[in-house]
Design an enzyme around this catalytic site. Structure first.
Site, mmCIF file in Angstrom:
data_model
loop_
_atom_site.group_PDB
_atom_site.id
_atom_site.type_symbol
_atom_site.label_atom_id
_atom_site.label_comp_id
_atom_site.label_asym_id
_atom_site.label_seq_id
_atom_site.Cartn_x
_atom_site.Cartn_y
_atom_site.Cartn_z
ATOM 1 N N GLU A 605 5.718 3.738 -13.320
ATOM 2 C CA GLU A 605 6.239 2.581 -12.591
ATOM 3 C C GLU A 605 5.164 1.859 -11.802
ATOM 4 O O GLU A 605 5.135 0.628 -11.734
ATOM 5 C CB GLU A 605 7.355 3.037 -11.643
ATOM 6 C CG GLU A 605 8.046 1.908 -10.893
ATOM 7 C CD GLU A 605 8.826 0.998 -11.822
ATOM 8 O OE1 GLU A 605 8.317 -0.116 -12.093
ATOM 9 O OE2 GLU A 605 9.915 1.384 -12.271
ATOM 10 N N LYS A 681 -1.784 -5.466 -16.522
ATOM 11 C CA LYS A 681 -0.390 -5.417 -16.075
ATOM 12 C C LYS A 681 0.525 -6.261 -16.956
ATOM 13 O O LYS A 681 1.610 -5.819 -17.336
ATOM 14 C CB LYS A 681 -0.306 -5.872 -14.613
ATOM 15 C CG LYS A 681 -0.954 -4.910 -13.626
ATOM 16 C CD LYS A 681 -0.932 -5.458 -12.211
ATOM 17 C CE LYS A 681 -1.583 -4.487 -11.228
ATOM 18 N NZ LYS A 681 -1.637 -5.027 -9.848
#
Length: 816
Positions: A605, A681
């Site tokens: 996460e 990302k």
């Protein structure tokens, strides 16, 4: 009356014997007492070793014998009255002389039969009783050393003789009528009808106590040892094992047979026959009540009383089509084993009768193989029975509890726990009484299996082993958060996280008993070995816990090469490292392969948005069938912080130094300024959305003027950063016209991903993002016009560590 037996550790030194004197004095204040003693701790082993040396022709046995004699002489000098020193010295000298004759004979004829060895080891108990009785007399208490060979009658089964209870009981009762002083009886040793010395088997002093207690119908038989009673498991394997208040005779028998060495198993029979309680006490902790063993005991919680194991067994399997429906196969098999004196520990047979498997001691494999081959030679020649299959390196796990019979689901729970712990069961054995459910596992799995079962039935929480690679800013804060929340996590979730290993770039420290979170980095650096990531990974895979979590707080490619092995071994992986997810697409696909039972789960996460629920939310959308059409995000808390500061009039170089001081930047700030971190990302999000994009396909705009900046030494990099101030200030001013602002954005649309510095209009949701906040917007089939937006702090070691912590809790809540 009461029988009190003291083991070798209880009489191992003059101080320990002084403790025995106090315990007997207290117990005999209001009732008769009979004392049984073992040899001084280590003496029996020492005599056996001297015998081996003599057998090999070595003269070193003389030094061993001299040391044993001196030890007893020193004890006699310290404990006996002055007037007895001479007689005790003579007795010790006589015993030494007889031992010398026996050992010299062994050395000369190069043979040491069980009969001879019984004679040699008998001197340990004989001398112990002489000295302990003298110690009582020195305190003014009349006491006699009683040689059990005059009372306990056995057959000639030297080494483990069988007791003639009728003759023995008659002798003991007749002797007891005449005994007026405190008797100190030799344990372990006995004699045949003709007076030949025998022994009752290792641990036989317990048996001696039970024999005397049964003959005299004692109120209780106390076994004084060096542990607080019978433990729920071996504390060397399960650190959380506890002493049981009570259990049944049959439960004790099962636990003793399968490795619980507190009581010698034959001890139970004489006591049980006369309904005499056995009491296991600790001479080192006499205030502890110990364990009481009776015919009945209160039911154990969840039906299970204890877990035991035999560490080393061999599992043998006889199989073949010619066994099906043929009477007498089992009789012939076990008859062949009996003829070679092979003891069978466990038996399991398929209902088809196609195979029989059984566990024996590894040392008996050769005898068993030879005898079985001879017994079934004709069937093997005809191809009706296959060659014997031998599986070495196995262990037997035994789960014991009389109440399992009335507790539905006991077996299912046991084997479910083993499955969760990634332990393969090779054979299962269970009687209809359900007193004992046993199974055979690989020896490497023994500790994990015993811990998993013990925790499942006895703990009010679940303990998970955690191994941390990387104790930098995020790693250190993570450890602090775990320590601060330890009690709360246990109370709220029934979960205990135990750090069993940690590694920095320089050192590795692994400790199966757990590491303290306080000062962990310092402990790793001062106590650890040179950095060894392979060792840390292996420790996680071999963890004795039913569940283990490997945490990657590094920014290294080295740790990622271990992920597949960890996952395949059932270890969960929690990663804050973006490299494996934002790098090579093939590696990503391998790591994200569907989780199967027994395979570890992967959590990452914090690779996007720190502790924000970005990756999890996106994964939930995809798993529930939503299609992702477009993703946009301000994904760098560092760059968001920098652009906010520049918009407020702070020079870019000054803002960058402040961001590093706050822990917002990557260890190398160029990762942020080049856009590489943001590119990883958005690539991770694109891949999670089902877009198989290669890293090289992401269009990236860097804030650095050119590739030469990547080659600058770090000190020169910081020196030259002010060169960027004017250009970035100018772009910020241009963007601010009409209420706009500069924002470093990432986007992916129709499989095209790009990152760069963009002007956003004041009406854009990204225009309101300030400081270190992150923001991600998802346009999907379910959210086609108004996107699903996630926003919050996305930088800093505290929030990142909290995200990693949350992932660890998620992983720890799963089955292994």
């Amino acid at each position: 009356m009461r029988v009190m037996k003291f083991g070798g550790t209880s009489v191992g030194s003059p101080d320990r014997i002084a403790g025995v004197l106090r315990l007997v004095a207290e117990a005999s204040a209001d009732r008769p007492v009979l004392v049984v003693v073992s040899a001084f701790g280590g003496v029996t082993n020492g005599l056996i070793e001297a015998s081996r040396k003599a057998l090999k022709g070595s003269l070193d046995w003389k030094a061993d014998l001299e040391a044993i004699a001196q030890r007893h002489a020193a004890a006699a000098s310290a404990l006996a009255a002055d007037e007895e020193h001479a007689s005790l010295g003579t007795g010790i000298g006589r015993a030494k002389s007889e031992l010398e004759d026996l050992l010299r004979g062994v050395s000369l004829i190069k043979e040491c039969t069980h009969r001879t060895l019984d004679g040699i080891v008998s001197f340990g108990e004989y001398l112990s009783a002489l000295i302990v009785a003298a110690a009582f007399r020195a305190q003014g208490r009349p006491a006699n050393a009683i040689d059990a060979r005059t009372l306990v009658v056995t057959d000639a089964g030297f080494g483990a003789a069988r007791v003639n209870f009728e003759a023995t009981g008659a002798r003991i009762r007749e002797w007891w009528k005449r005994e007026t002083a405190l008797p100190v009886v030799t344990g372990f040793i006995a004699a045949t009808e003709s007076g030949e010395t025998t022994t009752l088997g290792r641990g036989g002093s317990d048996y001696t106590a039970a024999i005397f207690g049964a003959a005299l119908e004692a109120e209780a038989i106390e076994i004084w040892t060096d542990v607080d009673g019978v433990m729920s498991a071996d504390p060397r394997i399960v650190p959380t094992a506890f002493s049981m208040n009570s259990l049944r005779y049959d439960e004790l028998m099962e636990l003793s047979h399968f490795g619980a060495k507190v009581v010698y198993p034959p001890t139970v029979h004489p006591a049980r026959a006369k309904h005499i309680p056995l009491v296991i006490r600790n001479t080192l902790n006499p205030a502890f009540p110990g364990t009481w063993i009776r015919e009945e005991a209160p039911p154990a919680p969840a039906g299970v009383r204890g877990v035991a194991s035999i560490s080393s067994v061999a599992l043998l399997r006889l199989e073949g089509d010619g066994m099906v429906g043929v009477p007498g196969i089992a009789m012939r098999l076990f008859g062949a084993l009996a003829r070679q004196s092979v003891s069978v520990i466990l038996i399991s047979q398929a209902s088809s009768e196609h195979s029989i498997c059984f566990a024996i001691e590894p040392s008996a494999v050769a005898r068993a193989r030879e005898s079985i081959a001879a017994e079934f030679a004709l069937e093997r020649q005809a191809g009706l029975i296959d060659d014997l299959v031998v599986e070495a390196d196995a262990s037997v796990i035994a789960v014991v509890g009389a109440a399992m019979r009335e507790t539905p689901g006991s077996a299912g729970r046991i084997f479910g726990v083993l499955g969760e712990a990634h332990v393969n069961v090779r054979a299962i054995s269970q009687g209809s009484s359900e007193l004992n459910i046993s199974c055979v596992v690989g020896r490497d799995d023994e500790k994990r299996a015993v811990n998993a079962i013990h925790e499942a039935f006895f703990a009010d929480h679940r303990t998970v082993s955690v191994f941390i690679a990387g104790l930098g800013r995020v790693g250190r804060v993570l450890v602090e958060q775990m320590a601060a929340q330890a009690e709360g996590l246990r109370a709220r979730a029934g979960l205990r996280l135990e750090i069993d290993g940690a590694s920095t770039s320089r050192h590795t420290l692994i400790r199966a008993s757990g590491l303290s979170g306080e000062g962990l980095r310092g402990a790793v650096e001062s106590e650890g070995t040179p950095a060894d990531l392979d060792a840390l990974v292996q420790a996680a895979i071999s963890s004795r816990r039913s569940s283990a979590v490997f945490v990657d707080c590094t920014d290294s490619d080295e740790t990622t090469r271990h992920y597949a092995r960890l996952l395949d071994s059932g270890v969960h992986v929690v990663s804050a490292n973006k490299r494996p997810f934002g790098g090579d697409l093939a590696i990503y696909k391998t790591l994200k392969a569907g989780r199967r039972r027994g395979r570890g789960a992967l959590f990452h996460e914090t690779t996007v948005g720190a502790a924000l629920p970005v990756v999890g939310t996106l994964s939930d959308l995809v798993r529930t069938g939503d299609r992702i059409r477009r993703i946009e995000g301000a994904l760098s808390g560092t760059l968001g912080f920098l652009m906010t500061k520049v918009a407020d009039g702070v020079a870019f170089s000054v803002a960058l130094r402040e961001a590093q001081a706050l822990g917002y930047t990557e260890p190398n700030p160029r990762e942020d300024l080049s856009g590489s971190d943001v590119a990883r990302k958005i690539l991770i999000l694109a891949r999670e959305a089902g877009m198989p994009i290669e890293a090289s396909a992401v269009e990236r705009q860097s804030l650095l003027p050119g590739p030469e900046w990547d080659l600058l030494p770090i000190d020169l990099f910081w020196k030259r950063i002010p060169e960027l101030d004017a250009g970035i200030e100018r772009r910020a001013a241009e963007a601010s016209l009409d209420g706009g602002r500069l924002c470093y954005l990432a986007s992916v649309v129709d499989g095209v991903a790009e990152v760069g510095l963009r002007r956003v209009e004041r009406t854009s949701p990204f225009a309101s993002v300030r400081g270190g906040d992150n923001m991600v917007a998802f346009w999907t089939d379910r959210y086609p016009e108004s996107p699903l937006v996630i926003r919050g702090p996305g930088a800093g070691p505290e929030v990142t560590a909290s995200g990693v912590f949350a992932d660890i809790i998620r992983a720890a809540s799963l089955a292994r």
